[in-house]
Design a protein around this motif. Structure first.
Motif, short mmCIF file in Angstrom:
data_model
loop_
_atom_site.label_atom_id
_atom_site.label_comp_id
_atom_site.label_asym_id
_atom_site.label_seq_id
_atom_site.Cartn_x
_atom_site.Cartn_y
_atom_site.Cartn_z
N GLN A 234 -6.42 -5.70 7.37
CA GLN A 234 -6.21 -5.89 5.94
C GLN A 234 -5.56 -7.25 5.69
O GLN A 234 -4.39 -7.44 6.03
N ARG B 91 -3.56 5.66 -1.45
CA ARG B 91 -4.64 5.96 -0.51
C ARG B 91 -4.31 7.30 0.14
O ARG B 91 -3.17 7.53 0.53
N ILE C 90 4.06 -1.07 3.72
CA ILE C 90 3.30 0.17 3.59
C ILE C 90 4.29 1.32 3.37
O ILE C 90 5.18 1.54 4.19
N LEU D 90 -1.68 -7.94 4.51
CA LEU D 90 -0.88 -6.72 4.52
C LEU D 90 0.04 -6.72 5.75
O LEU D 90 -0.40 -6.96 6.86
N GLN E 1 -3.36 4.98 -7.35
CA GLN E 1 -2.83 3.87 -6.57
C GLN E 1 -2.36 4.28 -5.17
O GLN E 1 -1.74 3.50 -4.47
N GLU F 125 0.85 -1.19 0.00
CA GLU F 125 0.00 0.00 0.00
C GLU F 125 0.89 1.24 0.00
O GLU F 125 1.96 1.24 0.61
#
Length: 126
Positions: free
Chosen positions: A62, A109, A70, A65, A107, A27
């Motif tokens: 998640q 957040r 991240i 994840l 892509q 992410e």
């Protein structure tokens, strides 16, 4: 630290159709926030502590994840601050002109860190 930075080739891969896509299980998050003071966004680290607790809790919801997958963009931490050398100033200016990409890319957040201490202008009124 060196391991605090991401290279694009570590975050993206080519899809079967030859398009660049975010690697599965990764992410990218851009944080939009209010500054607590004019000279520093979070001089006591209170907002950062809240953000860390939220990221930890969110990551646990998640599937697949991991926190180490991240990538986070926070303007103060991600852009060179003063004092800057002439070369760093050039890089800073270039990065600042492109910073909106972090908040508009499909892509990425975008999280609005809208809670502020009572002494700070509320996020939505800034």
């Amino acid at each position: 630290p060196k391991d605090a930075f991401w290279r694009s080739e570590d975050l993206f891969e080519l899809s079967r159709q030859g398009k660049r896509q975010l690697c599965p299980g990764h992410e990218i998050i851009a944080i939009s926030h209010s500054w607590v003071t004019a000279g520093h966004p979070d001089p006591e680290g209170e907002q950062l502590q809240k953000l860390c607790r939220f990221i930890y809790a969110w990551t646990n919801t998640q599937p697949g994840l991991l926190m180490r997958r991240i990538a986070i963009f926070i303007d103060w931490c991600s852009l060179m601050q003063e004092p800057r050398s002439p070369t760093e100033s050039i890089l800073y200016d270039r990065a600042l002109r492109q910073a909106s990409l972090w908040y508009s890319h499909r892509q990425v957040r975008v999280w609005l860190f809208s809670t502020t201490p009572d002494s700070v202008t509320p996020y939505l009124r800034r």
